[in-house]
Design an enzyme around this catalytic site. Structure first.
Site, PDB file in Angstrom:
ATOM      1  N   ASP A  67      -9.671   1.255  12.973  1.00 28.74           N
ATOM      2  CA  ASP A  67     -10.152   2.521  12.413  1.00 28.74           C
ATOM      3  C   ASP A  67     -11.666   2.656  12.481  1.00 28.74           C
ATOM      4  O   ASP A  67     -12.382   1.712  12.841  1.00 28.74           O
ATOM      5  CB  ASP A  67      -9.665   2.676  10.959  1.00 28.74           C
ATOM      6  CG  ASP A  67      -9.818   1.393  10.145  1.00 28.74           C
ATOM      7  OD1 ASP A  67     -10.646   0.542  10.519  1.00 28.74           O
ATOM      8  OD2 ASP A  67      -9.104   1.231   9.153  1.00 28.74           O
ATOM      9  N   ASN A 136      -4.762  -0.310  -2.745  1.00 27.87           N
ATOM     10  CA  ASN A 136      -3.716   0.712  -2.902  1.00 27.87           C
ATOM     11  C   ASN A 136      -2.586   0.537  -1.883  1.00 27.87           C
ATOM     12  O   ASN A 136      -1.731   1.403  -1.742  1.00 27.87           O
ATOM     13  CB  ASN A 136      -4.316   2.120  -2.796  1.00 27.87           C
ATOM     14  CG  ASN A 136      -4.864   2.437  -1.406  1.00 27.87           C
ATOM     15  OD1 ASN A 136      -4.818   1.595  -0.511  1.00 27.87           O
ATOM     16  ND2 ASN A 136      -5.367   3.640  -1.222  1.00 27.87           N
ATOM     17  N   HIS A 138      -2.932   0.334   1.462  1.00 28.64           N
ATOM     18  CA  HIS A 138      -3.116   0.906   2.812  1.00 28.64           C
ATOM     19  C   HIS A 138      -3.293  -0.202   3.849  1.00 28.64           C
ATOM     20  O   HIS A 138      -3.738  -1.299   3.543  1.00 28.64           O
ATOM     21  CB  HIS A 138      -4.259   1.926   2.852  1.00 28.64           C
ATOM     22  CG  HIS A 138      -5.645   1.380   2.771  1.00 28.64           C
ATOM     23  ND1 HIS A 138      -6.719   2.113   2.316  1.00 28.64           N
ATOM     24  CD2 HIS A 138      -6.164   0.173   3.094  1.00 28.64           C
ATOM     25  CE1 HIS A 138      -7.815   1.388   2.378  1.00 28.64           C
ATOM     26  NE2 HIS A 138      -7.511   0.208   2.839  1.00 28.64           N
ATOM     27  N   GLU A 143      -3.140   5.749   4.414  1.00 27.40           N
ATOM     28  CA  GLU A 143      -3.203   5.796   2.963  1.00 27.40           C
ATOM     29  C   GLU A 143      -1.830   6.147   2.372  1.00 27.40           C
ATOM     30  O   GLU A 143      -1.027   6.839   3.021  1.00 27.40           O
ATOM     31  CB  GLU A 143      -4.204   6.880   2.535  1.00 27.40           C
ATOM     32  CG  GLU A 143      -5.642   6.608   2.955  1.00 27.40           C
ATOM     33  CD  GLU A 143      -6.371   5.647   2.021  1.00 27.40           C
ATOM     34  OE1 GLU A 143      -5.764   4.650   1.579  1.00 27.40           O
ATOM     35  OE2 GLU A 143      -7.564   5.881   1.756  1.00 27.40           O
TER      36      GLU A 143
HETATM   37  P1  PGA Z   1     -11.513  -5.332   2.288  1.00 31.02           P
HETATM   38  O1  PGA Z   1     -10.746  -4.037   2.799  1.00 31.02           O
HETATM   39  O2  PGA Z   1     -11.212  -6.412   3.262  1.00 31.02           O
HETATM   40  O3  PGA Z   1     -12.964  -4.926   2.308  1.00 31.02           O
HETATM   41  O4  PGA Z   1     -11.010  -5.627   0.919  1.00 31.02           O
HETATM   42  C1  PGA Z   1      -9.431  -4.148   3.225  1.00 31.02           C
HETATM   43  C2  PGA Z   1      -8.872  -2.779   3.521  1.00 31.02           C
HETATM   44  O5  PGA Z   1      -9.259  -1.796   2.859  1.00 31.02           O
HETATM   45  O6  PGA Z   1      -8.011  -2.685   4.411  1.00 31.02           O
END
Ligand code: PGA
Length: 266
Positions: A67, A136, A138, A143
């Site tokens: 992404d 959450n 995702h 999302e």
């Molecule tokens: P993080 O993000 O590794 O910074 O916790 C993971 C994500 O949002 O997929």
């Protein structure tokens, strides 16, 4: 499904780097799917180290990132283009033309998204896809929603995600509200998936992901349908696998589908 539980973030990073390095040793022109965020930083550090020691050769490796923030140029210090160069690409012998990241700024975003999926397909699909997970649930920036999309697409980030991402930006209004993400199709089509999670704030999402239920409210829960997925969790993220009197256990819903591997010390 394999769940590796390791003691801490350092072990998680070493384990994850070993799995990526083995994939590249097995197939020197492997197609890797790559994630950004805090979680894979340690893994990238280890891979850079392995490359310096001469263990891994990235010269024929092809990569596709999950992404990018919508509206950020590749030079923006918070863009994932910048992140990838800073954490990995500038320190290994990968050919930059073999690296792919969705563009956050393109004249025709829909065309860019379509072409991105086309390039993944033309490369023969992803051999090993590295995923983080949002608190959450995702994966990439797919999302929680009433529906998920198959193809690469633009997505409105949820308030939780915007708040989680704000730690990387100076001013709250600078945090992008939208992103472009690989859809669930390219993720689920990856031949092998490795999801990394570290820390207590990821424990509820991991528990939901491995609950035996599949729901678009927890996009990572779809990984339960994948035939070759490895979860690498540190003890904190795997908190739901611990019962005070029984040590580690595998919840009923997972018993038939999971091998739990405990690393020494975990
Ligand atoms: P993080 O993000 O590794 O910074 O916790 C993971 C994500 O949002 O997929």
């Amino acid at each position: 499904m394999i769940i590796h539980v390791v003691e801490d973030y350092k072990q998680l990073s070493a384990k994850a780097a070993d799995i990526v390095a083995n994939q590249v040793m097995l197939k020197n022109n492997a197609v890797l799917g790559l994630a950004t965020g805090s979680t894979p930083e340690g893994m990238y550090q280890q891979l850079v180290q392995m490359h310096r020691e001469g263990t891994v050769d990235f010269s024929r490796v092809v990569t596709f990132n999950l992404d990018e923030y919508l509206g950020l140029s590749p030079e923006h210090p918070q863009s994932y283009h910048y992140y990838m160069r800073h954490h990995l690409f500038d320190h290994i012998n990968i050919s930059l033309q073999n690296t792919h990241i969705p563009l956050g700024q393109a004249n025709n975003m829909n065309k860019m998204c379509l072409e991105y999926d086309g390039k993944i397909a033309a490369a023969g699909g992803i051999d090993l896809l590295v995923l983080g997970i949002g608190a959450n649930g995702h994966i990439g920036f797919n999302e929680p929603n009433t529906h998920l999309k198959v193809q690469t697409h633009i997505i409105d980030l949820t308030q939780d995600t915007i708040e989680a991402n704000s730690r990387f930006f100076d001013m709250p209004e600078e945090v992008p509200r939208q992103a472009v993400t690989m859809g669930m199709g390219s993720i689920m089509k990856a031949r092998r998936i490795m999801l990394l999670a570290s820390g207590t704030n990821k424990a509820p999402a991991i528990e939901e992901t491995l609950s035996g239920r599949i729901t678009t409210a927890v996009p990572a829960s779809f990984l339960q349908l994948h035939h070759d997925v490895i979860f690498i969790l540190d003890r904190e993220a795997a908190a739901f696998l611990v019962e005070p009197d029984r040590g580690f256990y595998i919840p009923e819903a997972l018993r038939r589908h999971v091998s739990l591997v405990l690393e020494p010390g975990a």
